[in-house]
Design an enzyme around this catalytic site. Structure first.
Site, PDB file in Angstrom:
ATOM      1  N   THR A 193      10.266  -7.039 -12.668  1.00 29.84           N
ATOM      2  CA  THR A 193       9.843  -8.435 -12.729  1.00 29.84           C
ATOM      3  C   THR A 193       8.799  -8.713 -11.656  1.00 29.84           C
ATOM      4  O   THR A 193       8.998  -8.395 -10.478  1.00 29.84           O
ATOM      5  CB  THR A 193      11.046  -9.376 -12.530  1.00 29.84           C
ATOM      6  OG1 THR A 193      12.012  -9.121 -13.557  1.00 29.84           O
ATOM      7  CG2 THR A 193      10.617 -10.827 -12.578  1.00 29.84           C
ATOM      8  N   CYS A 233       4.580   1.567  11.593  1.00 34.40           N
ATOM      9  CA  CYS A 233       5.434   2.289  10.648  1.00 34.40           C
ATOM     10  C   CYS A 233       6.162   3.465  11.293  1.00 34.40           C
ATOM     11  O   CYS A 233       7.078   4.039  10.714  1.00 34.40           O
ATOM     12  CB  CYS A 233       4.611   2.780   9.466  1.00 34.40           C
ATOM     13  SG  CYS A 233       3.864   1.430   8.538  1.00 34.40           S
ATOM     14  N   GLN A 276      -6.504  -1.237   5.464  1.00 36.06           N
ATOM     15  CA  GLN A 276      -7.140  -1.901   6.602  1.00 36.06           C
ATOM     16  C   GLN A 276      -8.566  -2.360   6.310  1.00 36.06           C
ATOM     17  O   GLN A 276      -9.206  -2.948   7.189  1.00 36.06           O
ATOM     18  CB  GLN A 276      -7.157  -0.956   7.818  1.00 36.06           C
ATOM     19  CG  GLN A 276      -5.797  -0.532   8.304  1.00 36.06           C
ATOM     20  CD  GLN A 276      -5.002  -1.658   8.942  1.00 36.06           C
ATOM     21  OE1 GLN A 276      -5.537  -2.710   9.260  1.00 36.06           O
ATOM     22  NE2 GLN A 276      -3.712  -1.443   9.135  1.00 36.06           N
ATOM     23  N   ALA A 288       0.812  -1.218   0.000  1.00 37.74           N
ATOM     24  CA  ALA A 288       0.000   0.000   0.000  1.00 37.74           C
ATOM     25  C   ALA A 288       0.844   1.267   0.000  1.00 37.74           C
ATOM     26  O   ALA A 288       0.426   2.293  -0.553  1.00 37.74           O
ATOM     27  CB  ALA A 288      -0.942   0.003   1.200  1.00 37.74           C
ATOM     28  N   ASN A 327      -5.622   2.980  10.754  1.00 38.38           N
ATOM     29  CA  ASN A 327      -4.786   1.886  11.245  1.00 38.38           C
ATOM     30  C   ASN A 327      -4.567   1.927  12.757  1.00 38.38           C
ATOM     31  O   ASN A 327      -4.285   0.906  13.372  1.00 38.38           O
ATOM     32  CB  ASN A 327      -3.429   1.895  10.531  1.00 38.38           C
ATOM     33  CG  ASN A 327      -2.727   3.233  10.649  1.00 38.38           C
ATOM     34  OD1 ASN A 327      -3.254   4.246  10.185  1.00 38.38           O
ATOM     35  ND2 ASN A 327      -1.547   3.254  11.225  1.00 38.38           N
ATOM     36  N   HIS A 363      -0.187  -7.889   3.219  1.00 35.47           N
ATOM     37  CA  HIS A 363       0.079  -8.435   4.558  1.00 35.47           C
ATOM     38  C   HIS A 363      -0.901  -7.957   5.615  1.00 35.47           C
ATOM     39  O   HIS A 363      -0.752  -8.282   6.798  1.00 35.47           O
ATOM     40  CB  HIS A 363       1.528  -8.157   4.984  1.00 35.47           C
ATOM     41  CG  HIS A 363       1.819  -6.739   5.360  1.00 35.47           C
ATOM     42  ND1 HIS A 363       1.998  -6.344   6.658  1.00 35.47           N
ATOM     43  CD2 HIS A 363       1.994  -5.636   4.599  1.00 35.47           C
ATOM     44  CE1 HIS A 363       2.266  -5.042   6.700  1.00 35.47           C
ATOM     45  NE2 HIS A 363       2.266  -4.603   5.462  1.00 35.47           N
TER      46      HIS A 363
END
Length: 374
Positions: A242, A325, A180, A71, A152, A202
């Site tokens: 990739t 974070c 979220q 995100a 969050n 995740h």
């Protein structure tokens, strides 16, 4: 055994997802860009199946899904990617809120340094943003509105539908950081007025390092985004590099699971939350935020600093007193500060967050440990 209650930071990987990831790591390890042999073809098919699954969650077309590293990258592309268009169209006004994730606030601050005018809407003490405040902030030169769906830290669920109604008469692009809420409260993200949706793997039982940016077309027109990186042309040139096939396949599987089970999972999470509020009420807890997600409880215990609480609960539960974070920073939560809560309440705030894999909360042991510190 410590009970993990920091799912807003990252969820465990679902067993079904882990199985898919393992398959594409060890068995089907081809490059999706290699079209001359079956390994590459199989990898490409896995990516496209995942693209379709992610799109289905928000009723989008699979062509509108761009895979990213998460995100944070999706937010950066959605915000910084409009830079060139905004300058050409002479629309350099952005609207956001004071309670966004840093992955939204910091890219916007970069544009602010380049001469963009930014309106930061403040929440009420409930942690909610009013549609009226958005309406009053809108201008003819507004190029972007970026408002998260679920916070969050507090779990506050913003009224995305009402924001869409406000924006119906505006040409401004609407970006929603749905890290979220994607896969949990997805029906609100199906509103076609939302132009861009940021997704994080995740947060919904997929691996770290994968996410998506969903960009809806208006009629037949794409959102005029410019890439932040160049080289290779993958993902239609918007996000070259990739493709991590195993991670993308995992995200696709987690999207498929959430589409089938999200209501059942949310019911389970709400039961855990109701029990937690009931049991912890003996400490006269103050719940921070209204209209909150079923899987989050941000609360303050009068007279107990959050650092002391974390020490008291060590070995019982793994929790947070803020955003993962910004865990290296000891500054007060910018979210709770923007809500104008008093200093003591902010210093006492604890965030517990769980998921469908959380069987129960060790409330009795928590109460026993907390009581010793009061």
């Amino acid at each position: 055994m410590t009970t993990y209650l920091d799912c807003n930071a990252t969820t465990p990987i679902a067993p079904e997802v882990a199985q898919i990831v393992t398959k594409y790591l060890f068995e089907e390890y081809g490059n999706a860009g290699s079209r001359t042999h079956e390994f590459g073809v199989n990898a490409k098919q896995a990516v496209e199946l995942a693209r379709k699954s992610v799109a289905s969650v928000v009723d989008a077309d699979k062509s509108e899904v761009t895979f990213t590293s998460g995100a944070t990258e999706s937010n950066n592309i959605a915000i910084l990617g409009l830079n060139s268009f905004a300058k050409t169209a002479n629309k350099k006004h952005i609207i956001t809120t004071c309670i966004e994730h840093k992955a939204v606030l910091e890219p916007i601050m970069e544009l602010e340094k380049q001469g963009f005018d930014v309106t930061y809407i403040e929440p009420s003490q409930t942690g909610l943003i009013s549609p009226e405040s958005l309406k009053s902030a809108l201008r003819d030169d507004t190029v972007l509105v970026s408002i998260m769906h679920i916070n969050n830290e507090t779990g506050c669920i913003q009224d995305i539908t009402a924001f869409c109604d406000v924006l119906n008469e505006s040409e401004a692009y609407f970006h929603v950081d749905a890290a979220q809420s994607f896969g949990k409260y997805s029906k609100y993200l199906q509103n076609k007025r939302i132009d861009m949706i940021s997704v994080s793997g995740h947060k919904i039982y997929a691996p770290k390092g994968v996410g998506a940016l969903i960009t809806r077309k208006r009629g037949f027109k794409k959102v005029p985004l410019q890439p932040l990186m160049y080289g290779g042309g993958q993902e239609k040139g918007l996000r070259p590099g990739t493709l991590p096939v195993a991670l993308i396949a995992g995200l696709g599987e987690s999207a498929r699971l959430s589409l089938s089970h999200s209501e059942q999972w949310q019911e389970h999470c709400q039961k855990l939350k109701n029990k937690a509020v009931e049991e912890l009420s003996c400490f006269n807890i103050q719940v921070n935020g209204d209209n909150t997600s079923a899987s989050v409880l941000n609360f303050s215990i009068p007279g107990l600093n959050s650092e002391a609480a974390l020490v008291a609960l060590k070995g019982v539960i793994a929790v947070s007193n803020g955003s993962a974070c910004t865990s290296s920073s000891y500054t007060p939560s910018h979210v709770l500060t923007a809500m104008q809560l008093d200093d003591e309440r902010i210093d006492s705030a604890i965030r517990m967050s769980w998921c469908y894999m959380t069987k129960e909360l060790p409330l009795e042991e928590m109460k026993e440990r907390i009581s010793k510190f009061l």
